[in-house]
Design an enzyme around this catalytic site. Structure first.
Site, mmCIF file in Angstrom:
data_model
loop_
_atom_site.group_PDB
_atom_site.id
_atom_site.type_symbol
_atom_site.label_atom_id
_atom_site.label_comp_id
_atom_site.label_asym_id
_atom_site.label_seq_id
_atom_site.Cartn_x
_atom_site.Cartn_y
_atom_site.Cartn_z
ATOM 1 N N CYS A 189 16.405 -29.094 -14.543
ATOM 2 C CA CYS A 189 15.718 -30.236 -14.419
ATOM 3 C C CYS A 189 16.061 -31.323 -15.483
ATOM 4 O O CYS A 189 17.074 -32.004 -15.804
ATOM 5 C CB CYS A 189 14.296 -30.132 -14.165
ATOM 6 S SG CYS A 189 13.614 -31.275 -13.403
ATOM 7 N N HIS A 196 14.483 -25.506 -10.206
ATOM 8 C CA HIS A 196 13.993 -24.426 -11.315
ATOM 9 C C HIS A 196 14.428 -23.184 -10.965
ATOM 10 O O HIS A 196 13.490 -22.363 -10.376
ATOM 11 C CB HIS A 196 12.605 -24.697 -11.548
ATOM 12 C CG HIS A 196 12.282 -25.864 -12.100
ATOM 13 N ND1 HIS A 196 12.068 -26.125 -13.732
ATOM 14 C CD2 HIS A 196 11.936 -27.202 -11.874
ATOM 15 C CE1 HIS A 196 11.717 -27.365 -13.901
ATOM 16 N NE2 HIS A 196 11.751 -28.018 -12.512
ATOM 17 N N GLU A 225 14.001 -20.487 -12.559
ATOM 18 C CA GLU A 225 13.131 -19.704 -13.145
ATOM 19 C C GLU A 225 11.948 -19.323 -12.349
ATOM 20 O O GLU A 225 11.219 -18.345 -12.611
ATOM 21 C CB GLU A 225 12.578 -19.977 -14.685
ATOM 22 C CG GLU A 225 11.968 -21.423 -14.654
ATOM 23 C CD GLU A 225 12.612 -22.773 -14.416
ATOM 24 O OE1 GLU A 225 13.773 -22.509 -13.988
ATOM 25 O OE2 GLU A 225 11.982 -23.579 -14.896
ATOM 26 N N GLY A 239 -13.027 -11.049 -15.368
ATOM 27 C CA GLY A 239 -11.714 -11.114 -14.602
ATOM 28 C C GLY A 239 -10.808 -10.141 -15.226
ATOM 29 O O GLY A 239 -11.162 -9.375 -16.243
ATOM 30 N N VAL A 240 -9.648 -9.949 -14.667
ATOM 31 C CA VAL A 240 -8.706 -9.085 -14.750
ATOM 32 C C VAL A 240 -8.036 -9.073 -16.433
ATOM 33 O O VAL A 240 -8.257 -8.020 -17.386
ATOM 34 C CB VAL A 240 -7.572 -8.854 -14.079
ATOM 35 C CG1 VAL A 240 -6.655 -10.060 -14.148
ATOM 36 C CG2 VAL A 240 -6.526 -7.736 -14.631
ATOM 37 N N ASP A 259 6.622 -31.983 -13.992
ATOM 38 C CA ASP A 259 5.985 -31.190 -15.356
ATOM 39 C C ASP A 259 4.766 -32.216 -16.072
ATOM 40 O O ASP A 259 4.700 -32.044 -17.040
ATOM 41 C CB ASP A 259 7.048 -31.192 -16.432
ATOM 42 C CG ASP A 259 7.831 -29.865 -16.081
ATOM 43 O OD1 ASP A 259 8.754 -30.013 -15.646
ATOM 44 O OD2 ASP A 259 7.247 -28.636 -16.455
HETATM 45 N N1 LIG Z 1 -18.421 -16.111 -18.140
HETATM 46 C C1 LIG Z 1 -17.718 -15.700 -19.464
HETATM 47 N N2 LIG Z 1 -18.289 -14.926 -20.402
HETATM 48 C C2 LIG Z 1 -17.623 -14.576 -21.299
HETATM 49 N N3 LIG Z 1 -16.324 -14.958 -21.418
HETATM 50 C C3 LIG Z 1 -15.629 -15.622 -20.349
HETATM 51 C C4 LIG Z 1 -16.380 -15.969 -19.411
HETATM 52 N N4 LIG Z 1 -15.554 -16.865 -18.795
HETATM 53 C C5 LIG Z 1 -14.425 -16.942 -19.473
HETATM 54 N N5 LIG Z 1 -14.317 -16.271 -20.287
HETATM 55 C C6 LIG Z 1 -13.505 -15.932 -21.569
HETATM 56 O O1 LIG Z 1 -12.446 -17.048 -21.308
HETATM 57 C C7 LIG Z 1 -11.034 -16.311 -20.896
HETATM 58 C C8 LIG Z 1 -10.494 -17.164 -20.036
HETATM 59 O O2 LIG Z 1 -11.476 -17.329 -18.816
HETATM 60 P P1 LIG Z 1 -10.940 -16.763 -17.281
HETATM 61 O O3 LIG Z 1 -11.622 -17.536 -16.438
HETATM 62 O O4 LIG Z 1 -9.567 -16.979 -17.249
HETATM 63 O O5 LIG Z 1 -11.189 -15.163 -16.895
HETATM 64 P P2 LIG Z 1 -10.379 -13.941 -17.250
HETATM 65 O O6 LIG Z 1 -10.867 -12.840 -17.973
HETATM 66 O O7 LIG Z 1 -9.132 -14.548 -17.925
HETATM 67 O O8 LIG Z 1 -9.740 -13.577 -15.931
HETATM 68 P P3 LIG Z 1 -9.350 -14.162 -14.640
HETATM 69 O O9 LIG Z 1 -8.624 -15.523 -15.214
HETATM 70 O O10 LIG Z 1 -8.764 -13.120 -13.909
HETATM 71 O O11 LIG Z 1 -10.398 -14.896 -13.929
HETATM 72 C C9 LIG Z 1 -11.362 -15.005 -20.472
HETATM 73 O O12 LIG Z 1 -10.510 -14.158 -20.687
HETATM 74 C C10 LIG Z 1 -12.695 -14.746 -21.275
HETATM 75 O O13 LIG Z 1 -12.316 -14.253 -22.709
HETATM 76 N N1 LIG Z 2 10.537 -30.844 -14.052
HETATM 77 C C1 LIG Z 2 11.225 -31.799 -14.680
HETATM 78 O O1 LIG Z 2 11.915 -31.433 -15.857
HETATM 79 C C2 LIG Z 2 11.124 -33.287 -14.546
HETATM 80 C C3 LIG Z 2 12.003 -34.336 -15.257
HETATM 81 C C4 LIG Z 2 11.751 -35.489 -15.252
HETATM 82 N N2 LIG Z 2 10.386 -35.714 -15.884
HETATM 83 C C5 LIG Z 2 11.601 -35.992 -13.980
HETATM 84 O O2 LIG Z 2 10.534 -36.433 -13.449
HETATM 85 O O3 LIG Z 2 12.615 -36.198 -13.287
#
Ligand SMILES: Nc1ncnc2c1ncn2[C@@H]1O[C@H](COP(=O)(O)OP(=O)(O)OP(=O)(O)O)[C@@H](O)[C@H]1O
Ligand SMILES: NC(=O)CC[C@H](N)C(=O)O
Ligand SMILES: O=c1[nH]c(=O)c2[nH+]cn([C@@H]3O[C@H](COP(=O)(O)O)[C@@H](O)[C@H]3O)c2[nH]1
Ligand SMILES: [Mg+2]
Length: 671
Positions: free
Chosen positions: A82, A169, A171, A225-226, A499
């Site tokens: 790109c 892209h 990737e 969350g995970v 981007d």
């Molecule tokens: N309600 C909460 N209480 C405590 N920590 C939180 C809370 N929400 C988010 N966080 C913190 O912020 C980070 C990013 O938040 P996010 O919402 O992405 O949750 P996650 O645990 O990453 O899981 P998922 O992205 O799957 O929801 C979390 O990993 C956690 O460390």
């Molecule tokens: N995804 C990119 O790398 C975009 C390149 C440049 N900013 C464009 O819009 O064409």
């Protein structure tokens, strides 16, 4: 045998880490370096080939990042992606121009399989992700065009120099055979053997936790969350349990019964959590942007909401540390921060040239200050969501925890589009849309058109974008077979295009026809942003056709009744998914409340006092790119219709909408 190394020169792409992932998955070690890196440094590393990433800049205007042209004289193969391709073409004497239209999403391209880099592809027609506004205009001397789509150059090659450029892209998942192209570049063109194995990432995480925390205590922020569940499990595995203090914060923006369910689920996996009820702290919190912000519950703008929430989390952590006799300087804060969180926040941890798409709450200035003091533990920061799930499976976490849909830290606060007044500056867009849809785009209309010159001029604008006869025929077919109306919704949404962050227009499509024609709607969702550049979101409005342009909004802030209405609609939608056992068919489903009241009599000009709900079922692996789930294809149509019907019956809900937008140009969330 010495380790083979690929240097990735990062021009600020959203997908730089995904390039890194793909190359390592192909058993080659990588180093991500800023685009500005000197050729002598690259040479010293002894790298075997270079990949130049995409990026938000334009090579042909002043703010493009510097680079060392000597990299092209190192005599090693180079692949430009790109922005990287545009840089190559311009460096070797070609030209790059900003075109009259954008391409953001999946498109078909024809690739020349006689070109070494494409020789292993199964066919010349390929589905790829394009997200750009600039394009190669004049191809550089010594380079040939080896890819085209819609009249645009999508790939260039100099076989002698072993320098290749692709506008798309390879990737990302939305380029179907992208990994094959990368493999051919690494093995056939660069002659690599693939002697790198992905190190045991669990052991690396455990080591990082032990090294950083030592005998100190660590406050682990768990959302349920995970990511943070895997983080907490790793901390328990790496440290003495007495060192681990897990905290779950109810910030007042949770889903119905969320915190109770989270504590139950975490207990089942051996994580003993302290619940901190902090709703009032969050509602009344502020932060210092350029000036002291409004209190969160009165804040309108996404970035303000995000920064207030992120900083408030930190203040809560500081309070909780004091409550156990610690200061933040004698304990550590652990977050389940992932790569997408950091790259979308344009953290310098991961890129020196990226654009800030949205500030994730776990990467605000306050968090960065703590990180700079070495107080923040984030062992998952190089992971994407699917990689976290693989690690979680290794750790023995239950599937329902691993496959739980992500729920953003700011929660419902970024799923209410707050507004005090309408955002309506785009009349030209409305006219283009009318031309494209309402007049039933059809060449025969031009000869019979009563609109004369204006209509013809606008049709020429469309033909400047829809250049191939095949695509024009598709547009004719779709706009003939399903009668649509299009309105510009007087609100904005956050997107990512080329981007770059965009915060712009949303279009609402509707029809008098009884059943939505999803194939046509998804085709229009891809076509409209190509013609109307500053539209980054396309929705379908269930129910009767919406003929009138809405000129106002229902004043909306993060008030209790707004949040409880959204909480109820969110619960209804997710309950329907669960009842039909289709939760795992989609990756996530934001449910968004928008301040729009449809179906008011334009003559008596009734006040806007109702709101509407958007369903956003989304399909992705790494949340960096993805598709809107298509009813009847990814998710049963009857499930979608049932969600819409049940939500419509909630008091105060005017209409239900469906988000048709891929990422890019949209993002998973609306803010
Ligand atoms: N309600 C909460 N209480 C405590 N920590 C939180 C809370 N929400 C988010 N966080 C913190 O912020 C980070 C990013 O938040 P996010 O919402 O992405 O949750 P996650 O645990 O990453 O899981 P998922 O992205 O799957 O929801 C979390 O990993 C956690 O460390
Ligand atoms: N995804 C990119 O790398 C975009 C390149 C440049 N900013 C464009 O819009 O064409
Ligand atoms: O922890 C988080 N804090 C945040 O501020 C935040 N914003 C978005 N998300 C989640 O990130 C993924 C990508 O979302 P976007 O495509 O909207 O950027 C999706 O899973 C989003 O739900 C967040 N998670
Ligand atoms: Mg997360």
């Amino acid at each position: 045998m010495s380790t083979e190394v690929v240097v990735i020169l990062d021009a600020g792409s959203q997908y730089g880490k995904i390039i890194d992932r793909r190359v390592r998955e192909l058993n080659v070690f990588t180093q991500i370096l800023p685009l500005q890196t000197c050729a002598s440094v690259v040479k010293e590393i002894g790298c075997h080939c270079i990949i130049i990433s995409g990026g938000p800049s334009s090579v042909h205007n002043g703010e493009a990042p510097d680079f060392d042209p000597e990299i092209f004289n190192l005599g090693i193969p180079i692949l430009g992606i790109c922005y990287g391709m545009q840089l190559i073409n311009q460096t070797f004497g070609g030209t790059v121009e900003t075109k009259v239209f954008r391409e953001d999403g999946m498109f078909e391209t024809e690739l020349d399989r006689s070109c070494p880099i494409f020789k292993d592809l199964n066919q010349s027609r390929q589905s790829v992700l394009l997200t750009h506004g600039d394009s190669v205009h004049q191809v550089a001397k010594d380079f040939s065009i080896v890819g085209k789509s819609n009249g645009l150059v999508t790939a260039i090659a100099s076989n002698d120099k072993k320098i290749y450029g692709v506008q798309f892209h390879p990737e990302v998942d939305l380029t179907i055979n992208g990994k094959q192209i990368l493999k051919t570049f690494l093995y056939n063109i660069s002659g690599l053997k693939g002697n790198y194995t992905v190190t045991n990432r669990e052991a690396a995480c455990i080591h990082k936790i032990k090294t950083m925390v030592g005998k100190s205590k660590v406050l682990v922020l768990v959302s349920g969350g995970v990511d943070s569940t895997v983080l907490a499990t790793l901390c328990y595995k790496a440290l003495d349990p007495s060192q681990v203090v897990a905290i779950h914060v109810d910030n007042g923006f949770m889903r119905k019964n969320e915190s109770q369910e989270v504590l139950k689920a975490l207990k089942l996996v051996g994580v003993d959590v302290k619940l901190v009820c902090a709703a009032n702290n969050f509602y009344n919190s502020t932060t210092t942007l350029h000036v002291i912000s409004r209190v969160l519950s009165q804040t309108l703008f996404p970035e303000e909401k995000r920064k207030i929430i992120g900083d408030t989390f930190m203040k809560i952590v500081d309070y909780e540390a004091h409550a156990i006799g610690l200061t933040i300087d004698d304990c550590f804060l652990a977050q389940g921060t992932l790569r997408p969180d950091l790259i979308e926040s344009a953290s310098k941890l991961v890129s020196s040239n990226a654009d800030a798409i949205k500030t994730h709450h776990n990467d605000t200035e306050l968090v960065r200050a703590l990180r700079a003091r070495g107080r923040v533990l984030e062992p998952l920061q190089d992971f994407h969501k699917d990689e976290v799930r693989i690690l979680g499976r290794q750790l023995g976490l239950p599937e329902n925890t691993l496959m739980r849909h992500p729920f953003p830290g700011p929660g419902l606060a970024i799923r209410v589009i707050c507004a005090e007044e309408a955002f309506l500056l785009g009349y030209l867009i409305v006219i283009k849309l009318k031309n494209l849809i309402i007049y039933r785009y059809n060449n025969s209309m031009v000869s019979k058109s009563k609109s004369g010159h204006r209509f013809t001029v606008l049709l020429q604008k469309i033909h400047a974008v829809i250049t191939s006869e095949e695509e024009r025929e598709m547009l004719r077919k779709y706009t003939d077979r399903f009668q649509m109306k299009a309105v510009l919704l007087p609100i904005k949404s956050v997107g990512v295009q080329g981007d770059c962050r965009t915060y712009s227009y949303v279009v609402g499509l509707s029809s008098a026809e009884a059943k939505p024609d999803w194939e046509t709607l998804f085709f229009m969702a891809k076509t409209i942003p190509r013609i109307c550049h500053n539209v980054n979101r396309i929705t379908y409005i269930f129910g009767e056709a919406v003929n009138d342009q809405i000129q106002d909004v229902t004043p909306t802030i993060l008030s209790f009744n707004v949040l409880s209405t959204l909480r109820q609609c969110d619960n209804i939608a997710h309950s329907v998914l669960a009842q039909h056992n289709v939760v795992n068919k989609i990756s996530q489903m934001p449910v968004v409340l928008i301040p729009l009241h449809f179906d008011r009599d334009t003559l008596c000009r009734g006040p806007s006092c109702q709101r509407s709900v958007v369903l956003r079922p989304f399909i992705t692996n790494d949340f960096m790119t993805g598709l809107a789930a298509q009813p009847g294809k990814h998710i049963p149509e009857e499930v979608v219709l049932e969600m819409a019907k049940n939500i419509k019956s909630v008091p105060g809900i005017s209409r239900v909408l469906y988000d048709l937008t891929s990422k890019p140009p949209g993002t998973t969330e609306w803010e």
